[in-house]
Scaffold this active site. Sequence first.
Site, mmCIF file in Angstrom:
data_model
loop_
_atom_site.group_PDB
_atom_site.id
_atom_site.type_symbol
_atom_site.label_atom_id
_atom_site.label_comp_id
_atom_site.label_asym_id
_atom_site.label_seq_id
_atom_site.Cartn_x
_atom_site.Cartn_y
_atom_site.Cartn_z
ATOM 1 C CG PHE A 1 -0.667 0.027 2.530
ATOM 2 C CD1 PHE A 1 0.626 0.252 2.925
ATOM 3 C CD2 PHE A 1 -1.636 -0.158 3.522
ATOM 4 C CE1 PHE A 1 0.968 0.310 4.263
ATOM 5 C CE2 PHE A 1 -1.306 -0.108 4.858
ATOM 6 C CZ PHE A 1 -0.008 0.125 5.223
ATOM 7 C CD GLU A 2 0.168 5.486 2.445
ATOM 8 O OE1 GLU A 2 0.520 6.474 1.780
ATOM 9 O OE2 GLU A 2 -0.785 5.507 3.234
ATOM 10 N N GLY A 3 1.289 2.946 -2.534
ATOM 11 C CA GLY A 3 2.075 2.813 -3.764
ATOM 12 C C GLY A 3 2.926 1.556 -3.663
ATOM 13 C CG ASN B 1 7.933 -1.316 -1.903
ATOM 14 O OD1 ASN B 1 7.100 -0.477 -1.544
ATOM 15 N ND2 ASN B 1 8.772 -1.889 -1.061
ATOM 16 C CD GLN C 1 7.897 -2.199 -15.790
ATOM 17 O OE1 GLN C 1 7.882 -3.274 -15.200
ATOM 18 N NE2 GLN C 1 6.822 -1.443 -15.893
#
Length: 375
Positions: A179-181, A183, A281
């Site tokens: 969460f919160e983006g 990793n 990536q």
Amino acid sequence: IFLTLSLSLLLPISSSSPRHFCHHSATLHFDDVKVPIENVLGEVGGGFKVAMNILNNGRFGMACALSGTMKQAIQIATEHATQRIQFGDKISKYGLIKEKLARMSSILYATEAMGYLVAGNMDKGLQEFQIEAAISKVFASEAATQVVDEAIQITGGMGFMSDSPLERMYRDLRIFRIFEGANEILRLFIALNGLQGAGENLKGLQKAMKNPLANVNLLMGEGSKRLVRMISTPSPTEGSFTQVAEPLRGSAKILEQHIGEFGDVVEKVLMRHGKKVMNEQLALKYIADAAIDIYASSACVSRASASNTPEEYALAESFVESASKRIKSNLKEARSSNKRTKQLIDTIVEHSYSGVESGSAPAYNITHPTLIGRK
Ligand SMILES: Cc1cc2nc3c(=O)[nH]c(=O)nc-3n(C[C@H](O)[C@H](O)[C@H](O)COP(=O)(O)OP(=O)(O)OC[C@H]3O[C@@H](n4cnc5c(N)ncnc54)[C@H](O)[C@@H]3O)c2cc1C
């Protein structure tokens, strides 16, 4: 952003019941929700900015919160290690346990140092701290996982039991990398934000290459300027730059070299891929990982220099020593085209994907030769 009560809360609560985790989660469905105009917060369409600000604070706060988790895990592991006797001695006396405890403390030291550094910059009124907040989040979530995992290892079988606070910490920590983006996304965010500044300054690079430190400033724009300033040990509490403490000069020198190499690698990656770098990536991940370790190391050197204690010098030097190995490896990987690695990855996953997508085979469809032909 809006407030509404007219949404359905799907029960039962998902697998994360309070008994199993310290937070309480459920699935919410927004189904044709009407929002009364008086419930709209701010401007319609302005929610993304608000969300990003909230995420910045949440990400930075994670380094602080997870420092507390790590402190507790190290406390439990140290208490256990200094009491538990195996093979005739306390396990705290054995080299492998000492190495784990020292590494755990240096990882905690780096996380805390980053938390204070970002907080100090915010207190000074710095508005642009999203890269640092993202770096802190990625680092802290993985650092805490590593520290609690090793704490469980030190406490042995007892650490695995649900009576142990470590067992619950370990499960609760898992969400922090998501969460919160997630990793993965934040690594792309960190690298691409850095590269954006670099791309804008690409034309000026040829001249700047004569001076690696100026070069890295150009390469990473404001983000890297801050990195370079940190090497000179800014003191976030005093708002001034202090000298690197004598015992940490070697660490600072290593970092300075890495920052120069970092600029060089970023330039090579940009030259090679141009705008298509967004699709690279693997290279972006290596760049982000190097940036994260450089930032964490800089925070350590900065903090320890201000403290002037042998213990903090040791924590900082130890962190830089291990981070330096990772930085070298990540920069080497980022510099290479990784052609063979990508071919291997594609061969492996394409095999899995085709079987699963067509429903004809499991994702891992490899049989050991000793089993071929057996019923
Ligand atoms: C307990 C809990 C609390 C939460 N709290 C909040 C909250 O308060 N507010 C809020 O807004 N959200 C919250 N969330 C949601 C959370 O932020 C998301 O779950 C998270 O951002 C990941 O999104 P996702 O679940 O859609 O995964 P996905 O986006 O589907 O990602 C799945 C995987 O694919 C990877 N991935 C996705 N896209 C790419 C890409 N382009 N390239 C490479 N890899 C990729 C991801 O990194 C991840 O590993 C919460 C979630 C949980 C479980």
